[in-house]
Scaffold this motif. Structure first.
Motif, mmCIF file in Angstrom:
data_model
loop_
_atom_site.group_PDB
_atom_site.id
_atom_site.type_symbol
_atom_site.label_atom_id
_atom_site.label_comp_id
_atom_site.label_asym_id
_atom_site.label_seq_id
_atom_site.Cartn_x
_atom_site.Cartn_y
_atom_site.Cartn_z
ATOM 1 N N HIS A 27 0.831 -1.208 0.000
ATOM 2 C CA HIS A 27 0.000 0.000 0.000
ATOM 3 C C HIS A 27 0.868 1.262 0.000
ATOM 4 O O HIS A 27 0.636 2.201 -0.753
ATOM 5 C CB HIS A 27 -0.924 -0.047 1.224
ATOM 6 C CG HIS A 27 -2.085 0.884 1.159
ATOM 7 N ND1 HIS A 27 -3.058 0.922 2.123
ATOM 8 C CD2 HIS A 27 -2.431 1.836 0.248
ATOM 9 C CE1 HIS A 27 -3.954 1.838 1.797
ATOM 10 N NE2 HIS A 27 -3.597 2.409 0.672
ATOM 11 N N HIS A 79 -3.125 9.548 1.340
ATOM 12 C CA HIS A 79 -2.395 8.447 1.966
ATOM 13 C C HIS A 79 -1.518 8.925 3.115
ATOM 14 O O HIS A 79 -1.474 8.284 4.168
ATOM 15 C CB HIS A 79 -1.590 7.663 0.920
ATOM 16 C CG HIS A 79 -2.449 6.737 0.124
ATOM 17 N ND1 HIS A 79 -3.084 7.123 -1.033
ATOM 18 C CD2 HIS A 79 -2.827 5.452 0.350
ATOM 19 C CE1 HIS A 79 -3.817 6.112 -1.487
ATOM 20 N NE2 HIS A 79 -3.673 5.081 -0.666
ATOM 21 N N TRP A 128 -12.932 6.997 0.210
ATOM 22 C CA TRP A 128 -12.439 7.344 1.545
ATOM 23 C C TRP A 128 -13.596 7.732 2.450
ATOM 24 O O TRP A 128 -14.541 8.391 1.987
ATOM 25 C CB TRP A 128 -11.475 8.541 1.433
ATOM 26 C CG TRP A 128 -10.289 8.274 0.567
ATOM 27 C CD1 TRP A 128 -10.245 8.311 -0.808
ATOM 28 C CD2 TRP A 128 -8.985 7.886 0.997
ATOM 29 N NE1 TRP A 128 -8.989 7.978 -1.243
ATOM 30 C CE2 TRP A 128 -8.188 7.724 -0.156
ATOM 31 C CE3 TRP A 128 -8.404 7.668 2.259
ATOM 32 C CZ2 TRP A 128 -6.853 7.342 -0.104
ATOM 33 C CZ3 TRP A 128 -7.075 7.301 2.314
ATOM 34 C CH2 TRP A 128 -6.308 7.138 1.145
ATOM 35 N N ASP A 159 -9.020 4.741 4.470
ATOM 36 C CA ASP A 159 -8.929 4.341 3.059
ATOM 37 C C ASP A 159 -9.787 3.093 2.862
ATOM 38 O O ASP A 159 -9.567 2.071 3.528
ATOM 39 C CB ASP A 159 -7.458 4.035 2.743
ATOM 40 C CG ASP A 159 -7.188 3.776 1.264
ATOM 41 O OD1 ASP A 159 -8.143 3.528 0.501
ATOM 42 O OD2 ASP A 159 -5.996 3.821 0.886
ATOM 43 N N HIS A 163 -7.248 -2.046 -2.074
ATOM 44 C CA HIS A 163 -5.830 -2.278 -1.787
ATOM 45 C C HIS A 163 -5.490 -2.034 -0.320
ATOM 46 O O HIS A 163 -4.447 -2.440 0.153
ATOM 47 C CB HIS A 163 -4.921 -1.466 -2.733
ATOM 48 C CG HIS A 163 -4.988 0.027 -2.575
ATOM 49 N ND1 HIS A 163 -4.955 0.895 -3.648
ATOM 50 C CD2 HIS A 163 -5.059 0.823 -1.474
ATOM 51 C CE1 HIS A 163 -4.993 2.151 -3.208
ATOM 52 N NE2 HIS A 163 -5.067 2.126 -1.890
HETATM 53 FE FE LIG Z 1 -4.855 3.506 -0.592
#
Ligand SMILES: [Fe+2]
Length: 196
Positions: A27, A79, A128, A159, A163
């Protein structure tokens, strides 16, 4: 390079067993890095080079011809914000000023947690879940979109792109979000954001 991949605030295995080192390795080391690399490619030789990330995001959000810049810049920001919003031994009841605000806005932590989870689980596809200052609201956004692009101030995010959880939880997004709430949220970071 204009934009760089910020270091993680903890070692890759620090969030185990709730998020594995393997997940963080992919990630952060693959996905987050790719957003940084693609952003640098997208802004190379343009007016967007050497501008602060938040400025690039808000400017690109207002220009429909800059979708690639916006998507990558927003994902870089999202992120970094997500990593800082987690810590080993986190989660559960909030502390400090945010505890008072959550009580006021939601009637208590259990109600907040239930509604946060509903936002995170209810986001169709990738996106998100956010806690924002504005009215103490919970929202979710699609893909790379973020509160900053709408004049809102985020103080916490989760998140919910696959993934973020698929290696550990497969299709069980609700279990990942529950683990995030129960064991990972860094309330010190949330309180620090409130003070900004
Ligand atoms: Fe992500």
């Amino acid at each position: 390079m204009t934009f760089t991949l910020p270091p993680l605030p903890w070692p890759e295995a620090a969030l185990e067993p709730y998020t594995s080192a393997n997940t963080i390795s992919f990630h952060y080391g693959k996905h987050h890095k790719a957003y940084v690399d693609n952003l640098n490619k997208a802004v190379a030789g343009t007016e967007w080079e050497n501008r602060p990330l938040a400025e690039v995001i808000t400017a690109a959000a207002a220009d429909s011809s800059k979708t690639a810049v916006f998507n990558n810049a927003a994902q870089v920001w999202n992120h970094t914000f997500f990593w800082n919003g987690m810590k080993p031994g986190g989660g559960g009841q909030p502390t400090g000023e945010v505890a008072r605000r959550i009580q006021e806005a939601f009637g208590g932590y259990p109600q907040f947690a239930e509604q946060f989870k509903a936002q995170a689980v209810g986001r169709f596809g990738s996106g998100w879940a956010w806690l924002i200052v504005d009215g103490g609201a919970l929202i979710s956004t699609a893909n790379a979109d973020l509160p900053l692009a709408h004049g809102q101030t985020a103080i916490l995010t989760c998140d919910v792109w696959e993934h973020a959880y698929y290696l550990d939880y497969q299709n069980r997004r609700p279990d990942f979000v529950q683990a995030f709430l129960d064991h990972l949220v860094n309330w010190d970071f949330v309180n620090a954001n409130l003070g900004k």
